[in-house]
Design a protein around this motif. Structure first.
Motif, short mmCIF file in Angstrom:
data_model
loop_
_atom_site.label_atom_id
_atom_site.label_comp_id
_atom_site.label_asym_id
_atom_site.label_seq_id
_atom_site.Cartn_x
_atom_site.Cartn_y
_atom_site.Cartn_z
N TYR A 198 -53.67 57.20 -16.31
CA TYR A 198 -53.50 56.82 -17.67
C TYR A 198 -52.41 57.50 -18.23
CZ TYR A 198 -54.15 56.37 -22.77
OH TYR A 198 -53.92 55.95 -24.02
N LYS A 199 -52.34 58.78 -17.64
CA LYS A 199 -51.07 59.64 -18.10
C LYS A 199 -49.82 59.01 -17.70
CE LYS A 199 -49.33 64.43 -18.21
NZ LYS A 199 -49.46 65.85 -18.08
N GLU A 200 -49.84 58.52 -16.18
CA GLU A 200 -48.66 57.93 -15.71
C GLU A 200 -48.18 56.63 -16.44
OE1 GLU A 200 -49.49 57.39 -11.64
OE2 GLU A 200 -49.25 59.56 -11.14
N ARG A 201 -49.30 55.81 -16.83
CA ARG A 201 -49.17 54.54 -17.67
C ARG A 201 -48.45 54.86 -19.07
NH1 ARG A 201 -53.98 51.20 -18.88
NH2 ARG A 201 -52.69 50.14 -20.62
N GLY A 225 -52.48 61.95 -25.04
CA GLY A 225 -53.31 62.55 -26.31
C GLY A 225 -54.37 63.14 -25.37
N TYR A 226 -54.77 64.29 -25.80
CA TYR A 226 -55.99 64.86 -25.47
C TYR A 226 -57.57 64.01 -25.34
CZ TYR A 226 -59.54 68.43 -24.36
OH TYR A 226 -60.64 69.10 -23.83
N PHE A 227 -57.72 63.56 -26.65
CA PHE A 227 -58.71 62.73 -26.82
C PHE A 227 -58.74 61.57 -26.18
CE2 PHE A 227 -59.20 66.00 -30.38
CZ PHE A 227 -60.40 66.37 -30.03
N LYS A 228 -57.63 60.87 -26.04
CA LYS A 228 -57.51 59.50 -25.27
C LYS A 228 -57.62 59.80 -23.82
CE LYS A 228 -54.89 56.89 -28.55
NZ LYS A 228 -55.42 55.48 -28.58
N GLY A 229 -57.28 61.00 -23.23
CA GLY A 229 -57.56 61.32 -21.83
C GLY A 229 -58.93 61.82 -21.70
N LEU A 230 -59.39 62.31 -22.39
CA LEU A 230 -60.79 62.65 -22.28
C LEU A 230 -61.69 61.23 -22.47
CD1 LEU A 230 -62.94 65.00 -22.39
CD2 LEU A 230 -63.14 64.99 -24.60
N ALA A 231 -61.38 60.48 -23.24
CA ALA A 231 -61.94 59.26 -23.32
C ALA A 231 -62.12 58.47 -22.11
CB ALA A 231 -61.60 58.60 -24.88
N THR A 232 -60.61 58.47 -21.64
CA THR A 232 -60.40 57.62 -20.24
C THR A 232 -61.58 58.15 -19.30
OG1 THR A 232 -58.35 57.16 -20.87
CG2 THR A 232 -58.70 57.03 -18.78
N GLY A 233 -61.50 59.67 -19.13
CA GLY A 233 -62.46 60.33 -18.28
C GLY A 233 -63.90 59.99 -18.41
N GLN A 275 -50.93 68.09 -22.73
CA GLN A 275 -49.61 68.34 -22.78
C GLN A 275 -49.28 69.85 -22.67
OE1 GLN A 275 -48.43 66.52 -26.34
NE2 GLN A 275 -47.92 64.47 -25.30
N ARG A 276 -48.19 70.18 -22.08
CA ARG A 276 -47.93 71.56 -21.63
C ARG A 276 -47.08 72.08 -23.09
NH1 ARG A 276 -51.68 71.77 -18.43
NH2 ARG A 276 -51.25 71.57 -16.39
N GLU A 277 -46.27 71.39 -23.82
CA GLU A 277 -45.60 71.65 -24.93
C GLU A 277 -46.14 72.10 -26.11
OE1 GLU A 277 -43.16 68.14 -25.27
OE2 GLU A 277 -42.56 68.08 -23.33
N HIS A 278 -46.52 73.37 -26.18
CA HIS A 278 -46.93 73.88 -27.50
C HIS A 278 -46.00 74.60 -28.33
CE1 HIS A 278 -50.86 73.44 -25.42
NE2 HIS A 278 -50.35 73.79 -24.14
N LYS A 279 -45.78 73.79 -29.31
CA LYS A 279 -44.68 74.09 -30.17
C LYS A 279 -45.44 74.58 -31.58
CE LYS A 279 -41.11 71.80 -28.04
NZ LYS A 279 -39.91 70.64 -28.14
N VAL A 280 -45.20 75.36 -32.40
CA VAL A 280 -45.61 75.88 -33.50
C VAL A 280 -44.82 75.19 -34.67
CG1 VAL A 280 -45.93 77.49 -35.41
CG2 VAL A 280 -46.08 77.92 -32.75
N PRO A 281 -45.55 74.18 -35.56
CA PRO A 281 -44.74 73.28 -36.46
C PRO A 281 -44.01 74.17 -37.43
CG PRO A 281 -47.02 72.70 -36.52
CD PRO A 281 -46.94 74.03 -35.60
N GLY A 282 -42.90 73.98 -37.51
CA GLY A 282 -42.00 74.74 -38.38
C GLY A 282 -41.31 75.96 -37.65
#
Length: 153
Positions: free
Chosen positions: A53-56, A62-70, A143-150
């Motif tokens: 799914y991630k490759e597609r 998204g975390y919950f979409k990946g979790l739901a796929t599993g 996702q590995r990109e953890h950015k703080v908003p602002g």
């Protein structure tokens, strides 16, 4: 997400059925300890589904979409395997029910009917382990990109 979960759920069910039939051919179908490998097969199916799914989604998942796929993969795989086992037991696999009853999985007073065995052992075990595997796998695939908003880019 649903298509990926369904696809890998079918593959997982096929692998579980093939493994069971292989155990049956070698006379090991009644060895309860070998069911551990069902969890390994489920883990491969769930992880491959999330990865697929991630490759597609071109690496964005998204975390919950990946979790739901599993979870979809686990539910489909477990449900199809449980349906196969109901047919197997109905066509002459009563020895498996007797083995599970002898192991006292259901206590002293519960009569181990095929429905109780299939629901209690296979469905709960498969879905719960599939959920846990999906949750663990998503810790890796999120996702590995953890950015703080602002915050700084």
């Amino acid at each position: 997400m649903e298509k990926t979960g369904l696809k890998y759920g079918l593959l997982t069910a096929a692998a579980l059925i093939a493994y069971f039939m292989l155990m049956r051919v070698f006379g090991l179908a009644d060895v309860i300890e070998l069911r551990f490998l069902n969890g390994v097969i489920m883990a491969f199916g769930v992880v491959l589904a999330i990865k697929g799914y991630k490759e597609r989604m071109h690496g964005k998942i998204g975390y919950f979409k990946g979790l739901a796929t599993g979870i979809i993969t686990a539910v489909v795989g477990t449900t199809l395997f449980a349906a196969f086992m109901v047919v197997y037991v109905k066509l002459g696999g009563e020895a498996l029910i007797e083995t599970l009853s002898a192991e006292r999985y259901f206590g002293e007073r519960v009569v181990a009917t095929p429905g109780v065995v299939i629901f209690s052992v296979l469905m709960l075990e498969g879905v719960i382990s599939g959920f846990m595997i999906a949750f663990i796998a998503m810790q890796y695939f999120k996702q590995r990109e953890h950015k703080v908003p602002g915050g700084p880019s």
